[in-house]
Each structure stands twice: as C-alpha cells, then as structure tokens.
Design an enzyme around this catalytic site. Structure first.
Site, mmCIF file in Angstrom:
data_model
loop_
_atom_site.group_PDB
_atom_site.id
_atom_site.type_symbol
_atom_site.label_atom_id
_atom_site.label_comp_id
_atom_site.label_asym_id
_atom_site.label_seq_id
_atom_site.Cartn_x
_atom_site.Cartn_y
_atom_site.Cartn_z
ATOM 1 N N GLY A 143 31.943 85.790 7.381
ATOM 2 C CA GLY A 143 30.734 85.106 7.833
ATOM 3 C C GLY A 143 29.549 86.064 7.753
ATOM 4 O O GLY A 143 29.719 87.238 7.406
ATOM 5 N N ASP B 279 44.030 82.494 10.985
ATOM 6 C CA ASP B 279 43.361 81.290 11.481
ATOM 7 C C ASP B 279 43.387 81.366 13.007
ATOM 8 O O ASP B 279 44.457 81.279 13.618
ATOM 9 C CB ASP B 279 44.113 80.059 10.965
ATOM 10 C CG ASP B 279 43.501 78.768 11.481
ATOM 11 O OD1 ASP B 279 42.643 78.813 12.388
ATOM 12 O OD2 ASP B 279 43.897 77.698 10.986
ATOM 13 N N ALA C 215 33.452 81.407 14.186
ATOM 14 C CA ALA C 215 32.910 80.349 15.056
ATOM 15 C C ALA C 215 32.620 79.112 14.233
ATOM 16 O O ALA C 215 32.557 79.165 13.000
ATOM 17 C CB ALA C 215 31.615 80.828 15.723
ATOM 18 N N TYR C 216 32.452 78.014 14.935
ATOM 19 C CA TYR C 216 31.920 76.783 14.340
ATOM 20 C C TYR C 216 30.417 76.859 14.589
ATOM 21 O O TYR C 216 29.974 76.774 15.734
ATOM 22 C CB TYR C 216 32.544 75.576 15.042
ATOM 23 C CG TYR C 216 32.175 74.245 14.438
ATOM 24 C CD1 TYR C 216 33.126 73.487 13.756
ATOM 25 C CD2 TYR C 216 30.889 73.744 14.543
ATOM 26 C CE1 TYR C 216 32.803 72.255 13.202
ATOM 27 C CE2 TYR C 216 30.555 72.519 13.983
ATOM 28 C CZ TYR C 216 31.515 71.778 13.319
ATOM 29 O OH TYR C 216 31.183 70.559 12.768
ATOM 30 N N TYR D 93 27.046 72.014 20.193
ATOM 31 C CA TYR D 93 27.364 73.406 19.841
ATOM 32 C C TYR D 93 27.257 74.307 21.074
ATOM 33 O O TYR D 93 28.157 75.093 21.373
ATOM 34 C CB TYR D 93 26.394 73.864 18.741
ATOM 35 C CG TYR D 93 26.374 75.344 18.468
ATOM 36 C CD1 TYR D 93 27.425 75.966 17.793
ATOM 37 C CD2 TYR D 93 25.287 76.128 18.865
ATOM 38 C CE1 TYR D 93 27.390 77.334 17.532
ATOM 39 C CE2 TYR D 93 25.251 77.490 18.599
ATOM 40 C CZ TYR D 93 26.299 78.091 17.934
ATOM 41 O OH TYR D 93 26.260 79.444 17.681
HETATM 42 N N1 LIG Z 1 23.943 81.760 12.968
HETATM 43 C C1 LIG Z 1 23.148 81.805 14.043
HETATM 44 O O1 LIG Z 1 21.939 81.546 13.978
HETATM 45 C C2 LIG Z 1 23.717 82.202 15.370
HETATM 46 C C3 LIG Z 1 22.870 82.193 16.484
HETATM 47 C C4 LIG Z 1 23.391 82.574 17.718
HETATM 48 C C5 LIG Z 1 24.730 82.946 17.826
HETATM 49 N N2 LIG Z 1 25.528 82.915 16.715
HETATM 50 C C6 LIG Z 1 26.937 83.290 16.875
HETATM 51 O O2 LIG Z 1 27.147 84.475 16.111
HETATM 52 C C7 LIG Z 1 28.499 84.499 15.632
HETATM 53 C C8 LIG Z 1 28.509 84.771 14.155
HETATM 54 O O3 LIG Z 1 27.810 83.725 13.495
HETATM 55 P P1 LIG Z 1 27.637 83.672 11.920
HETATM 56 O O4 LIG Z 1 26.310 83.069 11.652
HETATM 57 O O5 LIG Z 1 27.996 84.987 11.338
HETATM 58 O O6 LIG Z 1 28.761 82.587 11.553
HETATM 59 P P2 LIG Z 1 29.237 82.101 10.118
HETATM 60 O O7 LIG Z 1 28.441 82.744 9.046
HETATM 61 O O8 LIG Z 1 29.319 80.623 10.189
HETATM 62 O O9 LIG Z 1 30.712 82.724 10.031
HETATM 63 C C9 LIG Z 1 31.782 82.227 10.747
HETATM 64 C C10 LIG Z 1 33.039 82.661 10.049
HETATM 65 O O10 LIG Z 1 34.164 82.156 10.785
HETATM 66 C C11 LIG Z 1 35.113 81.713 9.834
HETATM 67 N N3 LIG Z 1 36.051 80.760 10.404
HETATM 68 C C12 LIG Z 1 35.887 79.417 10.546
HETATM 69 N N4 LIG Z 1 36.996 78.866 11.050
HETATM 70 C C13 LIG Z 1 37.887 79.879 11.236
HETATM 71 C C14 LIG Z 1 39.212 79.933 11.720
HETATM 72 N N5 LIG Z 1 39.856 78.817 12.127
HETATM 73 N N6 LIG Z 1 39.831 81.127 11.768
HETATM 74 C C15 LIG Z 1 39.205 82.248 11.348
HETATM 75 N N7 LIG Z 1 37.943 82.248 10.865
HETATM 76 C C16 LIG Z 1 37.289 81.070 10.813
HETATM 77 C C17 LIG Z 1 34.248 81.073 8.768
HETATM 78 O O11 LIG Z 1 34.993 80.846 7.605
HETATM 79 P P3 LIG Z 1 34.629 79.560 6.685
HETATM 80 O O12 LIG Z 1 33.354 79.897 6.001
HETATM 81 O O13 LIG Z 1 35.820 79.464 5.796
HETATM 82 O O14 LIG Z 1 34.500 78.389 7.620
HETATM 83 C C18 LIG Z 1 33.172 82.130 8.621
HETATM 84 O O15 LIG Z 1 33.570 83.165 7.749
HETATM 85 C C19 LIG Z 1 29.100 83.150 16.053
HETATM 86 O O16 LIG Z 1 29.829 83.313 17.239
HETATM 87 C C20 LIG Z 1 27.906 82.277 16.331
HETATM 88 O O17 LIG Z 1 28.191 81.257 17.262
HETATM 89 C C21 LIG Z 1 25.054 82.566 15.497
#
Ligand SMILES: NC(=O)c1ccc[n+]([C@@H]2O[C@H](COP(=O)([O-])OP(=O)(O)OC[C@H]3O[C@@H](n4cnc5c(N)ncnc54)[C@H](OP(=O)(O)O)[C@@H]3O)[C@@H](O)[C@H]2O)c1
Length: 281
Positions: free
Chosen positions: A10, A36, A60-61, A125
């Site tokens: 991610g 997973d 995360a989702y 979310y």
């Molecule tokens: N993005 C934002 O703006 C934001 C803001 C505040 C907080 N956050 C938090 O920051 C954290 C990182 O976010 P991010 O933006 O880096 O997320 P991201 O890019 O969506 O990455 C999430 C990763 O988790 C993987 N994943 C999904 N289902 C899984 C499973 N069952 N087992 C193992 N891995 C799985 C995904 O793989 P796939 O691609 O195959 O699904 C992806 O590689 C999260 O906790 C998020 O809630 C994000």
C-alpha cells in the site's frame, strides 16, 4: 528484532519498505498474498512461527466512498482483522503499531483534536476504523495507535496524484474549500515509525501524526499545481456541489504535541513535504 509489516504494498507500506533500507532489524514485508490479515489462524501462525517482536499494520480498507455500501467488508478488515493482529501480538508479547485516521472524529468545530478528544465518526469508514482502535485497546496487547490524515505519496490512489493527472487533462478544476485538514506525506510517517522502532521507542498509547500546518483541499490543490508548474485554474467550491456518498468531517486538525513530545522528533510542514515529493517525481 523482527518486524512484521502487513499491507506492505500500500502507499504507506511502500514508504516503510524504503525507510527500512539499511536497518539492522529484520523486516518481514507482507501483503494480502503472503499474509491475509482476515485469516485469524494464518495471522497467529505467522506471528508465532516467525517470532515477531513488532507488528506494523499498514493494511486497511481505505476506500471511504465504497465503505458506505460495503461497511461489513470494511469492518472485516479495519476491525475484525485488527483484533486478530492484536490477539497474536498479545499471545507473543509483541507490540502492535496500528495506523488509524482523523475520520474517527466528527470534526465540526475549530479546536485542535487531541488524543483525548471524543471520537464520533460520521461515515462508515470512520466507524470501522474506530471499532479497530477499540478492539486493540480492549485486547490487552502492547500497542501504539497512530492516527494520521490526508495521506499521499508517489504510489497508489491519492489526492496529489489525482490532481497531477487531472491538471494535465483539464484546463479548469473545481475543488472543495470547506473541508480543512493536514496533508501528510506517507514518506514522513514511514520514516518516523521506522525511527521509533530503531530507537526502541515503544511508548504505548494513541498518538496523532500529520504534517504540520493546515489547509483546505482547494488550497492543497492550488499548491500541488503551483509546485508542478501546471497552468490549470483551480476554483474553490462547496462540498454540497460535489456529490459524494460518504459524509466528510469539515475540520480535523490533529494536535501533534504528544507525538513530538514523546518521540522527540520534529515533523515537517506539509508545504515542505509536498515540495519534496513533487520534486522527486
Ligand atoms: N489514505 C489516506 O488518506 C489515509 C488517511 C488517514 C489514515 N489512513 C490509514 O493509513 C493506513 C495506510 O493507508 P494507505 O493509504 O497506505 O492504504 P492503501 O494504500 O489502501 O494500502 C492498504 C494495503 O492493504 C492491503 N490489504 C487489503 N486487504 C488485505 C488483507 N486482507 N490482508 C493483507 N493486506 C491487505 C492492500 O492490498 P490490495 O491493494 O491488494 O487491496 C494494500 O496494499 C490505513 O490504516 C489507513 O486507514 C489513510
């Protein structure tokens, strides 16, 4: 020390991979294929078999819009699976470092949100992420929960990449000006987490980490276009003009004081980090 990183492909996970280069610790990078996290038995087995000391959960989702229709699926990943990680950490005596979000807050008022502020999510979310936090705090494991916001970087789907792409395709963009927050470069957060692991700074609790400063999405978009040398006009608009399934908090500026005080680490301003990222592209 062995560190299991979940969701390592991610946007945050990929910066953790970069930040860990040269570390003397052993990082085990996994994504859905290797581990997973919704598979309770697989999680428990992995953590025990590999004798993991720290679990860093970057999985995360994260699709805020889709979560409105798929709250069950979002809950499975953001809450149930997080409880599996917390149980595995507790059984092994490991530390769970978990990433959460400003969307656990309603964010209606102008005050800075501290770790003591009352969470009250206004979308699916946010509800699932808050449930994940609660399951960790009730689990009895050692934990750090780090709430961040408006995460972006060179990988994956994020606001900066969307604006860079749309500004190539369209002469005029309209961006909402009534939601305020703090953009966070995923590379900064990843470096801070890896630095804490390297320093064995494992103070437990909930912490807020975003880049310093604040802006609206419109100001953010204007700065992205300016730094990238785009001539696109970016017009402000109101959230009502931008139909979306998920309600978004209007103002979620997180206080970073506790993180800075505890970990003795300066946090860059969002404008400086944005420049660094765009210059690197
Ligand atoms: N993005 C934002 O703006 C934001 C803001 C505040 C907080 N956050 C938090 O920051 C954290 C990182 O976010 P991010 O933006 O880096 O997320 P991201 O890019 O969506 O990455 C999430 C990763 O988790 C993987 N994943 C999904 N289902 C899984 C499973 N069952 N087992 C193992 N891995 C799985 C995904 O793989 P796939 O691609 O195959 O699904 C992806 O590689 C999260 O906790 C998020 O809630 C994000």
């Amino acid at each position: 020390m062995k560190i299991l990183v979940t969701g390592a492909q991610g946007q945050l996970g990929r910066y953790v991979q970069q930040a860990a280069i040269g570390s003397e610790d052993r990082y085990l990078f996994t994504d859905r294929e290797e581990l997973d996290i919704t598979d309770r038995a697989a999680v428990a087995r992995f953590v025990q078999a590999e004798a993991v000391d720290v679990i860093l959960n970057c999985a995360a989702y994260t699709d805020v819009e889709r979560a409105e229709e798929q709250e069950r699926e979002a809950y499975r990943l953001n809450a149930e699976a997080v409880e599996y990680l917390a149980s595995a950490a507790r059984e092994r005596g490991a530390l769970l470092i978990h990433i959460s979000t400003d969307y656990v807050f309603m964010g209606g008022c102008c005050a800075l949100l501290t770790e003591q502020s009352h969470p009250q999510p206004i979308n699916a979310y946010g509800r699932t992420k808050l449930a994940g936090e609660e399951l960790i705090t009730q689990s009895g494991c050692h934990f750090q929960i780090i709430r961040t916001a408006w995460l972006y970087g060179a990988y994956g789907k994020n606001f900066v990449r969307t604006i860079l792409q749309r500004s190539l395709e369209q002469p005029k963009l309209r961006v909402v000006n009534d939601q305020i927050g703090s953009p966070t470069f995923a590379g900064d957060l990843a470096e801070a987490i890896v630095a804490n692991i390297t320093a064995r700074n494992f103070t437990e609790g909930i912490f807020h980490y975003t880049n310093l400063g604040e802006c609206s999405w419109w100001e953010f978009a204007v700065e992205i276009c300016r730094l990238a040398g785009r001539t696109t006009t970016v017009e402000p608009c109101r959230s009502e003009e931008y139909p979306s399934r998920a309600k978004r908090p209007a103002n979620t500026i997180l206080s970073k004081d506790k993180f800075i005080r505890t970990f003795q680490r300066p946090i860059p301003h969002w404008r400086d980090s944005l420049k660094k990222m765009i210059d690197a592209l």
